[in-house]
Design an enzyme around this catalytic site. Structure first.
Site, PDB file in Angstrom:
ATOM      1  CG  HIS A   1      -2.114  -1.020   0.801  1.00 30.64           C
ATOM      2  ND1 HIS A   1      -2.104  -2.323   1.239  1.00 30.64           N
ATOM      3  CD2 HIS A   1      -3.198  -0.889  -0.010  1.00 30.64           C
ATOM      4  CE1 HIS A   1      -3.160  -2.947   0.740  1.00 30.64           C
ATOM      5  NE2 HIS A   1      -3.836  -2.109  -0.019  1.00 30.64           N
TER       6      HIS A   1
ATOM      7  CD  GLU B   1      -9.537  -8.068  -2.087  1.00 33.50           C
ATOM      8  OE1 GLU B   1      -8.559  -7.460  -2.531  1.00 33.50           O
ATOM      9  OE2 GLU B   1     -10.285  -7.580  -1.221  1.00 33.50           O
TER      10      GLU B   1
ATOM     11  CG  ASP C   1      -5.185  -8.404  -1.140  1.00 36.22           C
ATOM     12  OD1 ASP C   1      -4.113  -8.602  -0.539  1.00 36.22           O
ATOM     13  OD2 ASP C   1      -5.929  -7.446  -0.912  1.00 36.22           O
TER      14      ASP C   1
ATOM     15  CB  CYS D   1     -10.122  -2.436  -9.142  1.00 35.44           C
ATOM     16  SG  CYS D   1     -10.316  -3.511  -7.712  1.00 35.44           S
TER      17      CYS D   1
HETATM   18  C1  PEP Z   1      -6.415  -5.601  -4.720  1.00 33.14           C
HETATM   19  O1  PEP Z   1      -6.177  -6.376  -3.799  1.00 33.14           O
HETATM   20  O2  PEP Z   1      -6.139  -5.839  -5.911  1.00 33.14           O
HETATM   21  C2  PEP Z   1      -7.040  -4.305  -4.462  1.00 33.14           C
HETATM   22  C3  PEP Z   1      -7.397  -3.514  -5.448  1.00 33.14           C
HETATM   23  O3  PEP Z   1      -7.186  -3.923  -3.155  1.00 33.14           O
HETATM   24  P1  PEP Z   1      -5.992  -3.352  -2.238  1.00 33.14           P
HETATM   25  O4  PEP Z   1      -4.817  -3.093  -3.147  1.00 33.14           O
HETATM   26  O5  PEP Z   1      -6.494  -2.116  -1.601  1.00 33.14           O
HETATM   27  O6  PEP Z   1      -5.762  -4.470  -1.296  1.00 33.14           O
HETATM   28 MG    MG Z   2      -7.079  -6.063  -1.880  1.00 34.91          MG
END
Ligand code: PEP
Ligand code: MG
Length: 583
Positions: free
Chosen positions: A191, A434, A458, A505
């Site tokens: 993140h 995910e 994920d 996404c």
């Molecule tokens: C993902 O896991 O691809 C996602 C978009 O969520 P995050 O990156 O916030 O875990």
């Molecule tokens: Mg995620």
């Protein structure tokens, strides 16, 4: 000049003076002191020894009372080590003869000792290295003060070089002053990396140990496109990067012309390109680049930046701000995805477990802490009166979790009804896919939601058993792995069978190489980092669905990630020869 390579996570080039933060979070001070200051610096070092020694004595006394002398002896041993004449002599020698700062001299000498212990080939003695590091930490704390300076208060143009930056720290960086950053740890879809993209700060992570090779204030270049950090660049290199900054501007100007053009393939198929955001103000990054909506609003960042828990009004105002800018375009609000590396400042103990990515995070946390969950749901339903809102639940693994979340949503609607508060009851409900378990049950889930959004960040970590933030295994973290391609295809097929929308996404959909593949696999909506929107549109406008399907067929027949990724790279340059990374 030295060049160090890491993982490229946020494009662009930054040239500036280094501000350093070591592994314990201490700011690393100047390496040298002036000749005149040597004696007073030796005095400062002796005072630090004294202070640490008093602290250790106190620890020894308390431990002896509570646990007995046997356990307290460890502090006695630390004191003896600290008072060792040879050790003190060596450190003071470096301050006097080389004009090293006490911090730098102490670190250097103690780390040399730690290395000796580690290399003796004796497991018992190797463990003593931990004691030496402990002493180093105590000494640095005494010399530098307890606290790491607030990164959010930086008001000079700098490039941050750190062992690590947490997502909360990164969220507080001011892009006006922090020109770029590079860290020793971190992975492609950590993140911290995602936030660098959100803040549009050039960044490289996962470099490995390199801070010892840089001096505070030294000139560095961060090449966020190539994933390189250049320390003390020579004139020719600096000139090359100044030229590259100029050509980047020109490429951005070319892409800017695409902002208002829809992403339509040459054979007339419309693909919706949405933006991923973490902060409400990022919505402007989306509108400026012609996003078709917000495909993922990571609302947990409302918690990470805040000192107190956000109220219903804080949520409501943030959502209204995004909706207002998006006018009638859809906004997918994801409910809280706290946990794993996203830990609020008031971190509870359940965050501190050995495997937080497998722990109490995300929807699991919302289902446990229903008052907090309900506050957010109330705010979303109320804000949904003002625009095209869709609710999305993260990390759903079982049908029961989904049903519980929907039931709580129903309860919240009843509460709002009873209180005669205006809200929208027809909000589409979707889920992130995910977790591999959710892929296996995609048909069952598709009967109970209005849309899927595939979170490849994920999904890759859980399917390949590779921590998305760990640079030691970053070479194993591959979006092009055949297993990932097949998992995505299963979700798309299930969504199509049940007539529901499906999006990708995760960061994979911001990577130019994967765009033709995803279109060929049947995706008609992608949600990407805002900075990538023009580039993604540009590629879609160059590849027909027929070509994309052919590419997907071929890629899905390959059995090694490297082959898939090389093939996709080759196809991209064939489809769109002008498309080349600017750096
Ligand atoms: C993902 O896991 O691809 C996602 C978009 O969520 P995050 O990156 O916030 O875990
Ligand atoms: Mg995620």
């Amino acid at each position: 000049m030295q060049t160090r390579s890491g993982i490229a996570v946020s494009p662009g080039v930054a040239i500036g003076e280094a501000l350093l933060f070591g592994s314990e979070g201490f700011q690393i001070p100047q390496r040298f002191v002036s000749v005149d200051a040597v004696e007073s610096e030796v005095g400062r070092f002796r005072a630090a020894i004294e202070a640490v020694s008093i602290g250790l004595e106190e620890n020894q006394r308390v431990a002896s009372e509570r646990l007995g002398d046997e356990y307290a002896a460890i502090f006695g041993a630390h004191r003896m080590m600290l008072r060792d004449k040879k050790l003190i002599g060596e450190i003071e020698g470096l301050i006097r003869t080389k004009c090293f700062s006490p911090e730098f001299a102490a670190s250097r000498v103690l780390r040399n000792y730690a290395k000796v212990f580690q290399n003796l080939g004796n497991p018992y003695l190797a463990e003593r290295a931990a004691d030496v590091f402990d002493l180093e930490k105590r000494l640095l704390r005494a010399l530098l003060g307890e606290k790491r300076p607030e990164l959010s208060h930086i008001t000079e143009h700098v490039v941050i070089l750190a062992h690590n930056l947490t997502p909360s720290e990164t969220a507080g960086l001011d892009p006006e002053f922090v020109l770029g950053f590079a860290t020793e740890v971190g992975g492609r879809t950590s993140h911290t990396a995602i936030l660098a993209g959100a803040l549009e700060i050039p960044a490289v992570v996962g470099i490995g140990n390199f801070l010892a090779d840089v001096s505070p204030g030294e000139l560095v270049i961060i090449d966020g496109g190539r994933g390189e950090v250049i320390i003390d660049p020579d004139e020719a290199t600096l000139e090359k990067y100044r030229v590259s900054l100029e050509s980047r501007k020109q490429e951005n100007a070319r892409l800017a012309e695409l902002h208002e053009l829809p992403a339509i393939t040459p054979d007339g198929v419309r693909v919706h390109v949405m933006g991923n955001i973490e902060f409400p103000q990022e919505v402007e990054h989306c509108t400026e680049r012609g996003a078709d909506g917000v495909g993922l609003y990571r609302t947990e960042f409302l918690y990470l930046g805040a000192r107190t828990e956000p109220t219903e009004e804080d949520h409501y105002n943030a959502y209204c701000r995004v909706l207002e800018s998006m006018s009638d375009r859809p906004v997918v609000i994801r409910t809280l995805d706290l946990g794993a590396d996203k830990v609020p400042a008031s971190g509870a103990s359940f965050y501190e477990v050995d495997n937080p990515a497998l722990g109490l995070r995300s929807i699991r946390l919302s289902l446990r802490d229903t008052p907090q969950f309900k506050i957010q749901l109330r705010a979303i339903l109320r804000a949904a009166v003002h625009g095209d809102v869709r609710i999305m639940f993260p990390l759903v693994t079982t049908l029961l979790e989904l049903r519980k979340a929907k039931m709580i949503l129903g309860d919240v609607m009843e509460d709002l009804d009873d209180a005669r508060i205006d809200f929208n009851r027809d909000v589409p409900i979707g889920m992130m896919v995910e977790v591999p378990a959710a892929v296996m049950l995609a048909d069952e889930f598709a009967r109970e939601v209005d849309f899927f959004s595939i979170g490849t960040n994920d999904l890759i970590q859980y399917a390949l058993a590779v921590d998305r933030g760990d640079p030691n295994v970053s070479s194993l973290y591959r979006a092009g792995d055949p297993s990932i391609l097949r998992l995505i295809q299963m979700v798309v097929d299930a969504a199509n069978r049940h007539g529901i929308n499906v999006t990708v996404c995760g960061q994979m959909s911001s990577d130019p190489r994967f765009i033709p593949l995803l279109v060929g696999m049947g995706l008609r909506t992608l949600s990407v980092t805002p900075i990538s929107i023009p580039e993604v549109k540009d590629i879609i406008r160059h590849v027909s669905v027929g070509q994309a399907e052919e590419i997907a067929r071929h890629a899905l027949a390959l059995d090694i990630a490297r082959d898939v990724e090389n093939y996709l790279r080759g196809e991209l340059s064939r489809i769109h020869p002008e498309h080349s990374p600017v750096d």
